[in-house]
Design a protein around this motif. Structure first.
Motif, short mmCIF file in Angstrom:
data_model
loop_
_atom_site.label_atom_id
_atom_site.label_comp_id
_atom_site.label_asym_id
_atom_site.label_seq_id
_atom_site.Cartn_x
_atom_site.Cartn_y
_atom_site.Cartn_z
N PRO A 58 0.82 -1.21 0.00
CA PRO A 58 0.00 0.00 0.00
C PRO A 58 0.85 1.26 0.00
N ARG A 59 0.39 2.27 -0.70
CA ARG A 59 1.07 3.56 -0.68
C ARG A 59 0.55 4.34 0.53
N PHE A 60 1.44 4.87 1.34
CA PHE A 60 0.99 5.60 2.50
C PHE A 60 1.80 6.88 2.67
N ASP A 61 1.25 7.81 3.45
CA ASP A 61 1.92 9.08 3.70
C ASP A 61 3.13 8.85 4.60
N ALA A 62 4.25 9.43 4.21
CA ALA A 62 5.47 9.29 5.00
C ALA A 62 5.59 10.39 6.05
N ASP A 63 4.61 11.27 6.15
CA ASP A 63 4.63 12.35 7.12
C ASP A 63 4.27 11.78 8.50
N ARG A 64 5.27 11.59 9.34
CA ARG A 64 5.05 10.97 10.65
C ARG A 64 4.12 11.81 11.53
N THR A 65 4.29 13.14 11.47
CA THR A 65 3.46 14.01 12.30
C THR A 65 1.99 13.87 11.93
N ARG A 66 1.70 13.88 10.63
CA ARG A 66 0.31 13.75 10.18
C ARG A 66 -0.26 12.38 10.56
N ARG A 67 0.55 11.36 10.42
CA ARG A 67 0.06 10.02 10.74
C ARG A 67 -0.22 9.90 12.24
N ARG A 68 0.63 10.51 13.06
CA ARG A 68 0.39 10.46 14.50
C ARG A 68 -0.87 11.23 14.87
N GLN A 69 -1.07 12.38 14.24
CA GLN A 69 -2.28 13.16 14.52
C GLN A 69 -3.54 12.36 14.21
N LEU A 70 -3.57 11.70 13.06
CA LEU A 70 -4.74 10.90 12.70
C LEU A 70 -4.90 9.71 13.64
N THR A 71 -3.80 9.13 14.07
CA THR A 71 -3.88 8.01 15.01
C THR A 71 -4.46 8.47 16.34
N GLU A 72 -4.02 9.64 16.81
CA GLU A 72 -4.55 10.18 18.07
C GLU A 72 -6.04 10.50 17.94
N ARG A 73 -6.44 11.08 16.83
CA ARG A 73 -7.85 11.40 16.62
C ARG A 73 -8.69 10.13 16.50
N PHE A 74 -8.12 9.11 15.88
CA PHE A 74 -8.79 7.82 15.78
C PHE A 74 -9.06 7.25 17.17
N ALA A 75 -8.04 7.26 18.03
CA ALA A 75 -8.19 6.73 19.38
C ALA A 75 -9.23 7.52 20.17
N ALA A 76 -9.17 8.85 20.04
CA ALA A 76 -10.11 9.70 20.78
C ALA A 76 -11.55 9.44 20.34
N ALA A 77 -11.77 9.31 19.03
CA ALA A 77 -13.12 9.06 18.52
C ALA A 77 -13.65 7.72 19.02
N CYS A 78 -12.79 6.71 19.05
CA CYS A 78 -13.22 5.39 19.56
C CYS A 78 -13.62 5.49 21.03
N LEU A 79 -12.80 6.15 21.82
CA LEU A 79 -13.02 6.19 23.27
C LEU A 79 -14.21 7.06 23.66
N THR A 80 -14.55 8.04 22.82
CA THR A 80 -15.69 8.91 23.12
C THR A 80 -16.96 8.47 22.41
#
Length: 301
Positions: free
Chosen positions: A159-181
């Motif tokens: 799979p082609r994915f974004d190499a921007d670590r900061t952006r990927r971490r932000q989306l991962t954090e938002r993913f976790a927050a949405a699941c928990l709320t």
């Protein structure tokens, strides 16, 4: 002296074995077997210890991978590589960290054991074809052909994915927050419309037995397993109280991932793959046998 030589190369050997096998536990077993073989030879008679040890580990890993193929065919649900903790500032070269990325290791599962070993030795460790040929017991011409075929296969399927670590971490954090709320709309908005969820519970953890596709279905699955009732159920077999549950964003296989813990022990890894600003694939690992090589982030850092 023999012990010092082996320990000098242990990290390299473990890295080779893990990338070929996709299992940290199996990689450790292979390295231990390599040590037994190394200890039985006179180190003074080995002109190039590094090449010799890579050869031993590569052949042992190829044999073990062939043996593992039958076990993985009877595995309950999809089989995913065993996750390992990595650090963003690791001393390893960046390409070595990226070569343990889960999406790549999943694609490597579709190669033959020999193709996989050749790919790892060439693409991850940049070994010359002649040295790889000696390591796997094939001619240099055959190795060049295997390397080209494996590289083309991986290029077509990875799979082609974004190499921007900061952006990927932000989306991962938002993913976790949405699941928990329980934020269904927020979670769905983070996902590509054709997102896929691949779960590995091994029949022992809560994970889908088949790949789930589509933003709505994937969102509802995650909100279901992170509901208070299901979280309590997950904690019961562990004898842990509800307040013993924790969630951390940490580096797993080179990229940010969600690690869920119970009483300080990892029980779930959620690794999103990001491309074009959306989560395209989510790897969910809940098999407790695959949690032993995860380190939790140091809260003091």
């Amino acid at each position: 002296m023999s012990v010092e030589i082996f320990e000098q190369h242990r990290g390299l050997l473990t890295g080779v074995a893990y990338r070929i096998l996709g299992s940290a536990a199996d990689a450790e077993d292979v390295v231990q077997e390599a040590w037994l073989r190394w200890s039985a030879v006179d180190a003074a008679d080995v002109a190039e210890p590094r090449a010799y040890l890579i050869r031993v580990v590569s052949r042992l890993a190829i044999d073990r991978l062939r043996q593992a193929a039958a076990r993985r065919e009877s595995y309950v649900g999809p089989w995913l590589p065993e996750p390992v903790s990595t650090e963003p500032d690791a001393a390893e070269r960046a390409e070595l960290v990226e070569s343990v990325e889960l999406a790549l290791l999943v694609v490597l599962e579709t190669l033959s054991p020999l193709e996989r070993a050749v790919f790892v030795l060439r693409e991850a460790f940049d070994l010359p074809h002649a040295e790889i040929a000696r390591a796997v017991g094939r001619s240099e011409a055959a190795v060049r052909q295997l390397a080209r075929r494996a590289r083309d296969h991986v290029h077509e399927r990875k799979p082609r994915f974004d190499a921007d670590r900061t952006r990927r971490r932000q989306l991962t954090e938002r993913f976790a927050a949405a699941c928990l709320t329980g934020d269904l709309d927020g979670l769905t908005g983070l996902l590509a419309h054709d997102v896929t969820l691949v779960g590995d519970g091994g029949g022992r953890g809560k994970a889908p037995l088949r790949v789930i596709t589509g933003a709505d279905r994937v969102s509802r699955f995650f909100l279901s397993i992170t509901s208070e009732r299901n979280l309590r159920r997950a904690l019961e077999p562990l004898g842990a109280a509800p307040d013993a549950l924790g969630v951390a964003i940490t580096e797993v296989n080179g990229w940010p991932a969600v690690v869920v813990t119970a009483a300080g022990q990892p029980i779930t890894v959620i690794s999103p793959v990001v491309a074009a600003g959306r989560i395209q694939t989510v790897y969910l690992i809940t098999n407790p046998e695959k949690m032993s090589h995860l380190r939790l982030p140091d809260p003091s850092r």
